[in-house]
Design an enzyme around this catalytic site. Structure first.
Site, mmCIF file in Angstrom:
data_model
loop_
_atom_site.group_PDB
_atom_site.id
_atom_site.type_symbol
_atom_site.label_atom_id
_atom_site.label_comp_id
_atom_site.label_asym_id
_atom_site.label_seq_id
_atom_site.Cartn_x
_atom_site.Cartn_y
_atom_site.Cartn_z
ATOM 1 N N LYS A 176 0.876 -1.177 0.000
ATOM 2 C CA LYS A 176 0.000 0.000 0.000
ATOM 3 C C LYS A 176 0.914 1.228 0.000
ATOM 4 C CE LYS A 176 -2.036 3.036 1.793
ATOM 5 N NZ LYS A 176 -1.848 4.422 1.313
ATOM 6 N N GLY A 229 6.409 5.337 8.211
ATOM 7 C CA GLY A 229 5.584 6.543 8.176
ATOM 8 C C GLY A 229 5.719 7.319 9.470
ATOM 9 N N SER A 230 4.698 8.098 9.785
ATOM 10 C CA SER A 230 4.769 8.989 10.948
ATOM 11 C C SER A 230 4.476 8.228 12.250
ATOM 12 C CB SER A 230 3.754 10.115 10.767
ATOM 13 O OG SER A 230 2.466 9.551 10.699
ATOM 14 N N THR A 233 0.579 7.469 12.925
ATOM 15 C CA THR A 233 0.067 6.357 12.108
ATOM 16 C C THR A 233 0.716 5.048 12.557
ATOM 17 O OG1 THR A 233 -0.019 7.934 10.283
ATOM 18 C CG2 THR A 233 -0.483 5.654 9.750
ATOM 19 N N GLY A 234 1.985 5.109 12.892
ATOM 20 C CA GLY A 234 2.687 3.908 13.377
ATOM 21 C C GLY A 234 2.003 3.336 14.609
ATOM 22 N N GLU A 251 9.158 1.767 11.044
ATOM 23 C CA GLU A 251 10.203 2.764 10.777
ATOM 24 C C GLU A 251 9.508 4.118 10.829
ATOM 25 O OE1 GLU A 251 13.288 2.189 10.537
ATOM 26 O OE2 GLU A 251 13.312 0.026 10.203
ATOM 27 N N CYS A 285 13.528 11.013 6.974
ATOM 28 C CA CYS A 285 13.265 10.617 8.370
ATOM 29 C C CYS A 285 14.481 10.844 9.249
ATOM 30 C CB CYS A 285 12.861 9.149 8.406
ATOM 31 S SG CYS A 285 14.003 8.090 7.510
ATOM 32 N N GLU A 383 9.032 16.892 14.595
ATOM 33 C CA GLU A 383 9.553 16.617 13.252
ATOM 34 C C GLU A 383 8.837 17.537 12.248
ATOM 35 O OE1 GLU A 383 8.384 12.939 11.268
ATOM 36 O OE2 GLU A 383 10.450 12.647 10.637
HETATM 37 P P1 NAD Z 1 2.012 8.778 7.183
HETATM 38 O O1 NAD Z 1 2.108 8.115 8.513
HETATM 39 O O2 NAD Z 1 1.039 9.873 7.014
HETATM 40 O O3 NAD Z 1 1.666 7.705 6.040
HETATM 41 C C1 NAD Z 1 2.475 6.570 5.815
HETATM 42 C C2 NAD Z 1 1.641 5.502 5.129
HETATM 43 O O4 NAD Z 1 0.629 5.065 6.042
HETATM 44 C C3 NAD Z 1 0.904 5.969 3.873
HETATM 45 O O5 NAD Z 1 0.901 4.936 2.912
HETATM 46 C C4 NAD Z 1 -0.509 6.217 4.384
HETATM 47 O O6 NAD Z 1 -1.486 6.100 3.377
HETATM 48 C C5 NAD Z 1 -0.638 5.101 5.412
HETATM 49 N N1 NAD Z 1 -1.672 5.331 6.437
HETATM 50 C C6 NAD Z 1 -2.205 6.494 6.862
HETATM 51 N N2 NAD Z 1 -3.108 6.279 7.835
HETATM 52 C C7 NAD Z 1 -3.155 4.942 8.038
HETATM 53 C C8 NAD Z 1 -3.870 4.089 8.928
HETATM 54 N N3 NAD Z 1 -4.741 4.575 9.811
HETATM 55 N N4 NAD Z 1 -3.629 2.768 8.893
HETATM 56 C C9 NAD Z 1 -2.723 2.243 8.034
HETATM 57 N N5 NAD Z 1 -2.019 3.009 7.146
HETATM 58 C C10 NAD Z 1 -2.230 4.332 7.155
HETATM 59 O O7 NAD Z 1 3.494 9.254 6.835
HETATM 60 P P2 NAD Z 1 3.972 10.089 5.568
HETATM 61 O O8 NAD Z 1 3.565 11.516 5.769
HETATM 62 O O9 NAD Z 1 3.584 9.378 4.331
HETATM 63 O O10 NAD Z 1 5.568 9.954 5.690
HETATM 64 C C11 NAD Z 1 6.348 10.792 6.458
HETATM 65 C C12 NAD Z 1 6.765 10.101 7.741
HETATM 66 O O11 NAD Z 1 7.457 8.885 7.441
HETATM 67 C C13 NAD Z 1 7.734 10.931 8.545
HETATM 68 O O12 NAD Z 1 7.376 10.912 9.908
HETATM 69 C C14 NAD Z 1 9.061 10.229 8.330
HETATM 70 O O13 NAD Z 1 10.001 10.436 9.360
HETATM 71 C C15 NAD Z 1 8.638 8.802 8.231
HETATM 72 N N6 NAD Z 1 9.663 7.996 7.546
HETATM 73 C C16 NAD Z 1 10.432 7.151 8.296
HETATM 74 C C17 NAD Z 1 11.450 6.411 7.693
HETATM 75 C C18 NAD Z 1 12.337 5.501 8.501
HETATM 76 O O14 NAD Z 1 13.085 4.747 7.910
HETATM 77 N N7 NAD Z 1 12.299 5.548 9.820
HETATM 78 C C19 NAD Z 1 11.646 6.519 6.311
HETATM 79 C C20 NAD Z 1 10.846 7.380 5.576
HETATM 80 C C21 NAD Z 1 9.846 8.118 6.212
#
Ligand code: NAD
Length: 494
Positions: A176, A229-230, A233-234, A251, A285, A383
């Site tokens: 996804k 992701g963030s 959401t994590g 991550e 990130c 962040e």
């Molecule tokens: P996000 O959390 O908004 O979205 C990430 C993914 O999760 C997307 O595909 C989104 O559609 C999905 N998502 C959203 N809500 C969800 C839910 N309720 N259930 C399941 N999936 C859902 O993050 P973003 O804005 O896309 O990315 C930026 C973030 O990612 C930053 O915080 C960044 O630090 C982090 N990031 C971390 C790493 C790492 O290796 N640690 C790498 C890249 C990005």
């Protein structure tokens, strides 16, 4: 490009026919559409993945899977120019950076092909145990259907970090991608099919996180969830996984420090600090977004950084020589601008601080530096995920470490000094999963990648990334000719 989902080896419509527009962040113009998958679509994709796992894929040898992974790598290589350009139009990053992402993606599939072959050699390895009446061996079995949820900052590369190890391990997957950047994932689906990935082994459901993502995280037949992701959401994904006791890796975000001592080479520091915060528009990130600088060098360093930041060429990532493209979306632009406004109230603005002059369209933000940032400022603690550097000064090493570690995050940390003993000492005391000495951000695919504290759970990349998708199974055999004789023995002789 058709707005379709890739399920069970074929292109399929989303059940409710919904679509999402793709906007070029440099022009704000819509240039494509993709399908908004629903919960029902996720269910169909997971069912296909489950069938494919149960029938053949999980029974293949690592060597067989390696051949397919290498075919995927060569498919990507064959189209690398088109893929890099697509990434620029979708995400906004400069073309040279997009080329770097695609090169890393190719490397990633080839690396996990090697690891898949190594896995064959490790299958059935003996473990030394302290009782020679028994023999214990370990086998590594695929974890099952893997749900892979990725963000928008490195669209294809973040997908590869999960798809490659999952396929190498023998898992079947449902990917996804982010609703902001799904185009290269759609190309990846086609490339996987052409490379000979059997139907159902790789499935792609584009769509919104709150719908498709949430269903994938909660689906009872998904046994492994890998999320990038963030933090909020994590936590939602981890909560869904916990309810079903799924294996999970996260991550998440960061607010990484770069600590600069007086003895560091000033020009090297300028280079790495800039790379650490302006690369990929700061949407990284592990971006070293907090500069913690010793008082003796602080004035000169800030002056040089401001001088160089003002020289950065800003523009459409497709234009030659551009070093800073637009942010990915209007949402991200508004978020970053909100932090910059907060920063103007909380600290002193050195340079940047708004939209660059002459840019009427596009989500462009100037490289921005704030000094004298207090530890309780939002721009210090949260962040931002944009080209915004927050600077604070320190006098002693202990003070620097206290500032560096005083954060909910623990993804990365960097130290710049010519005193290598001090560098090693500081590296040991950083609370972070990734530490850089006299540099910031270089990343190789063999070492472990991931964060401590709120920056995540588990590690990706290297063999750690492969283990994420495997269940080690111990097989212990009694091999002595003597009866075991615990129950069938005179109780007095026990
Ligand atoms: P996000 O959390 O908004 O979205 C990430 C993914 O999760 C997307 O595909 C989104 O559609 C999905 N998502 C959203 N809500 C969800 C839910 N309720 N259930 C399941 N999936 C859902 O993050 P973003 O804005 O896309 O990315 C930026 C973030 O990612 C930053 O915080 C960044 O630090 C982090 N990031 C971390 C790493 C790492 O290796 N640690 C790498 C890249 C990005």
């Amino acid at each position: 490009m058709q707005p379709k989902l890739f399920i069970d080896g074929s292109w399929q419509d989303a059940t409710n026919g919904g679509t999402i527009d793709v906007v070029n962040p440099a022009t704000e113009r819509t240039f494509a559409q993709f399908a908004a998958g629903t919960e029902i679509d996720v269910d169909r994709a997971v069912a296909a993945a489950k069938r494919a796992g149960q029938s053949t894929w999980s029974q293949t040898t690592g060597r067989e899977r390696a051949a397919i992974l290498r075919a995927i790598a060569s498919g990507i290589e064959h189209e690398q120019d088109e893929l890099a350009r697509l990434e620029v139009r979708d995400n906004g990053k400069p073309l040279a950076e997009a080329h770097g992402d695609i090169a890393d993606t190719i490397y990633c599939f080839n690396l996990y092909a090697d690891y898949a072959e190594d896995l064959d050699r490790k299958q059935g390895e003996s473990i030394t145990i302290p009782d020679d009446r028994f023999k214990t061996t370990v086998k590594y079995v695929p974890a099952g259907v893997a749900g892979l949820i990725v963000p928008w900052n490195y669209p294809l590369l973040m997908a590869a970090w999960k798809v490659a190890p999952a396929l190498a391990a023998g898992c079947t997957v449902v990917l996804k991608p982010s609703e902001f950047t799904s185009l290269t994932a759609l190309e990846l689906a086609r490339i996987c099919r052409d490379a000979g990935v059997p139907p159902g082994v790789f499935n792609l459901v584009t769509g919104y996180g709150r719908e498709a993502g949430a269903r994938l995280a909660a689906h009872p037949d998904v046994r492994k969830l890998a999320f990038t992701g963030s933090v909020p959401t994590g936590i939602a994904v981890a909560t869904a996984a916990a309810k079903d006791v799924k294996s999970l890796s996260l991550e998440l975000g960061g607010k990484s420090p770069i600590v600069v001592f007086n003895d560091a080479d000033l020009e090297q520091v300028v280079e790495w600090v800039m790379f650490g915060i302006f690369w990929n528009q700061g949407q990284v990130c592990s971006a070293t977004s907090r500069l913690i600088v010793q008082s003796g060098i602080a004035g000169r360093l800030i002056e040089r950084l401001a001088e160089e930041a003002k020289k950065i060429t800003i523009g459409d990532g497709m234009t030659d020589g551009v070093l800073l493209g637009p942010l990915v979306s209007k949402t991200q632009y508004d978020k970053v601008m909100g932090y910059i406004e907060a920063g103007k109230r909380e600290a002193s603005l050195v340079c940047g601080g708004g939209r660059p002059a002459g840019f009427n369209a596009g989500y462009f933000v100037e490289p921005t530096i704030f000094t004298g940032v207090p530890a309780d400022a939002r721009i210090w603690a949260e962040e931002i995920f944009g080209p915004v550097l927050s600077v604070a000064a320190f006098k002693t090493e202990d003070e620097a470490l206290a500032l560096a570690n005083d954060t909910e995050f623990g993804l990365a940390a960097a130290v710049m000094t010519q005193d290598l003993e001090r560098a090693a000492r500081v590296a040991d005391r950083f609370e972070a999963g990734v530490v850089w000495i006299n540099c910031s951000q270089p990343n190789f695919l063999e070492p472990p990648w991931g964060g401590m504290k709120h920056s995540g759970v588990g590690r990706e990349l290297g063999t750690w990334g492969l283990m994420n998708f495997l269940e080690p199974k111990q097989i212990t055999a009694y091999q002595s000719a003597e009866p075991w004789g615990w129950y069938l023995k005179d109780p007095k002789s026990r």
